[in-house]
Design an enzyme around this catalytic site. Sequence first.
Site, short mmCIF file in Angstrom:
data_model
loop_
_atom_site.label_atom_id
_atom_site.label_comp_id
_atom_site.label_asym_id
_atom_site.label_seq_id
_atom_site.Cartn_x
_atom_site.Cartn_y
_atom_site.Cartn_z
N ASN A 160 33.05 71.78 24.05
CA ASN A 160 33.55 71.77 22.67
C ASN A 160 35.08 71.76 22.69
O ASN A 160 35.69 72.68 23.27
CB ASN A 160 33.01 73.03 21.95
CG ASN A 160 33.43 73.08 20.50
OD1 ASN A 160 34.57 72.81 20.17
ND2 ASN A 160 32.51 73.44 19.64
N HIS B 30 39.11 73.72 19.86
CA HIS B 30 40.31 74.55 20.01
C HIS B 30 41.56 73.72 20.30
O HIS B 30 42.67 74.15 20.01
CB HIS B 30 40.12 75.56 21.14
CG HIS B 30 39.35 76.79 20.72
ND1 HIS B 30 38.69 76.89 19.53
CD2 HIS B 30 39.16 77.97 21.36
CE1 HIS B 30 38.12 78.09 19.45
NE2 HIS B 30 38.39 78.76 20.55
N HIS C 167 33.05 70.26 15.95
CA HIS C 167 32.53 70.82 14.70
C HIS C 167 33.46 70.36 13.59
O HIS C 167 34.61 70.77 13.53
CB HIS C 167 32.52 72.36 14.80
CG HIS C 167 31.91 73.04 13.62
ND1 HIS C 167 31.69 74.39 13.59
CD2 HIS C 167 31.46 72.56 12.43
CE1 HIS C 167 31.13 74.72 12.43
NE2 HIS C 167 31.01 73.63 11.70
N ARG D 193 34.40 70.89 10.20
CA ARG D 193 34.17 71.95 9.19
C ARG D 193 34.55 71.45 7.82
O ARG D 193 35.40 70.56 7.67
CB ARG D 193 35.00 73.19 9.55
CG ARG D 193 34.59 73.86 10.85
CD ARG D 193 35.34 75.16 11.04
NE ARG D 193 34.79 76.21 10.22
CZ ARG D 193 33.95 77.15 10.65
NH1 ARG D 193 33.59 77.19 11.91
NH2 ARG D 193 33.49 78.06 9.83
N ARG E 205 39.69 72.61 9.25
CA ARG E 205 40.76 73.45 9.79
C ARG E 205 41.19 73.03 11.19
O ARG E 205 42.28 73.34 11.61
CB ARG E 205 40.36 74.92 9.77
CG ARG E 205 39.28 75.28 10.76
CD ARG E 205 39.11 76.78 10.85
NE ARG E 205 38.35 77.29 9.74
CZ ARG E 205 37.48 78.31 9.86
NH1 ARG E 205 37.31 78.89 11.01
NH2 ARG E 205 36.82 78.73 8.84
N GLU F 19 28.62 68.90 15.48
CA GLU F 19 28.16 70.16 14.88
C GLU F 19 28.57 70.13 13.43
O GLU F 19 29.73 69.83 13.11
CB GLU F 19 28.94 71.29 15.54
CG GLU F 19 28.13 72.26 16.31
CD GLU F 19 29.03 73.35 16.85
OE1 GLU F 19 29.71 74.04 16.08
OE2 GLU F 19 29.05 73.47 18.07
N THR G 102 31.36 80.06 14.28
CA THR G 102 29.99 80.15 13.76
C THR G 102 29.43 81.51 14.18
O THR G 102 29.30 81.79 15.36
CB THR G 102 29.14 79.01 14.35
OG1 THR G 102 29.89 77.80 14.26
CG2 THR G 102 27.84 78.86 13.60
N GLU H 92 19.35 75.04 19.77
CA GLU H 92 20.39 75.65 20.60
C GLU H 92 20.32 77.14 20.32
O GLU H 92 20.54 77.60 19.19
CB GLU H 92 21.78 75.10 20.24
CG GLU H 92 22.86 75.73 21.12
CD GLU H 92 24.26 75.22 20.78
OE1 GLU H 92 24.41 74.08 20.28
OE2 GLU H 92 25.21 76.00 20.98
N HIS I 29 27.43 79.60 22.79
CA HIS I 29 28.27 80.54 22.04
C HIS I 29 28.60 81.76 22.88
O HIS I 29 27.72 82.46 23.34
CB HIS I 29 27.65 80.99 20.72
CG HIS I 29 28.70 81.18 19.66
ND1 HIS I 29 29.53 82.26 19.64
CD2 HIS I 29 29.09 80.38 18.64
CE1 HIS I 29 30.38 82.13 18.65
NE2 HIS I 29 30.14 80.99 18.02
N1 PXP Z 1 27.44 76.14 19.97
C1 PXP Z 1 27.69 76.23 18.65
C2 PXP Z 1 26.61 75.85 17.70
C3 PXP Z 1 28.95 76.64 18.18
O1 PXP Z 1 29.18 76.74 16.86
C4 PXP Z 1 29.96 76.94 19.11
C5 PXP Z 1 31.32 77.32 18.64
O2 PXP Z 1 31.93 76.27 18.00
C6 PXP Z 1 29.65 76.82 20.48
C7 PXP Z 1 28.38 76.45 20.89
C8 PXP Z 1 30.66 77.11 21.54
O3 PXP Z 1 30.95 78.48 21.51
P1 PXP Z 1 32.17 79.05 22.35
O4 PXP Z 1 33.41 78.43 21.77
O5 PXP Z 1 32.10 80.52 22.14
O6 PXP Z 1 31.95 78.62 23.77
#
Ligand code: PXP
Length: 237
Positions: free
Chosen positions: A6, A9, A42, A44, A48, A69, A100, A150, A189
């Site tokens: 992901n 960030h 993601h 949003r 953001r 996402e 999330t 997931e 997550h």
């Molecule tokens: N899976 C989902 C559905 C998420 O919303 C997120 C965070 O955006 C992640 C995985 C990744 O989580 P993390 O950033 O804590 O690794």
Amino acid sequence: MILGVNVDHVATVREARKTFEPDPVMAATLAVLGGADGITVHLREDRRHMHDRDLRILREVVQHELNLEMAATEEMVRIALEVKPDMVTLVPEKREELTTEGGLDVIGQKDHLKEVIKRIHDANIPVSLFINPHIMDVDVSRETGADMVEIHTGLYANAKGKRREEELHRVRESVKIAKRQSLAANAGHGLNYFNVKSIAEIEGIRGLYIGHSIISRAVLVGIERAVREMKELIKKP
Ligand code: PXP
């Protein structure tokens, strides 16, 4: 085992200055070079971090699995049908949250999810549901027509000692039930370099979706080189 990275960030840092760098698209291509099997973003409601333009460019650039996402809203469904990611992960979304925070309310939203999944399926895009590690939620996910789930690993990641073992057990059981229901099972997550192994070892798990810890490590392992390059530039002849 699939690793979906992901890159939200990276866009968060860019948005701190509303400028052009760092570019999440470049980060995505480098992540693929590093071995990522897929890229997750993601989009949003408040935009953001990721912007619509990022998603469109990523769709052109990413040849691996592009996982969008998104909340199950009319606006997001329209964007998914237009951009056609390789998969969609439906997540709950609250404006005020930092990330999330929990899985979908699959029981309360079953009919709505069913309808949204059908529309996304009509465009031949597989759908995953981000759910809490509860057996009931896995069962209901199957009834919505989703292809994958997931499993939310946030509670496991935050727990310590015996509690962590209990949370790990919940994730394990959820994966087992999902497989029994012919749902592909992913997890994500809060996974990091210290807690990922026990999750990766779960039998039958398809893939892990990780963002924060990978981008955090990237900042640290890259900072020495970045400073050295700047020092080189400002050096007097
Ligand atoms: N899976 C989902 C559905 C998420 O919303 C997120 C965070 O955006 C992640 C995985 C990744 O989580 P993390 O950033 O804590 O690794």
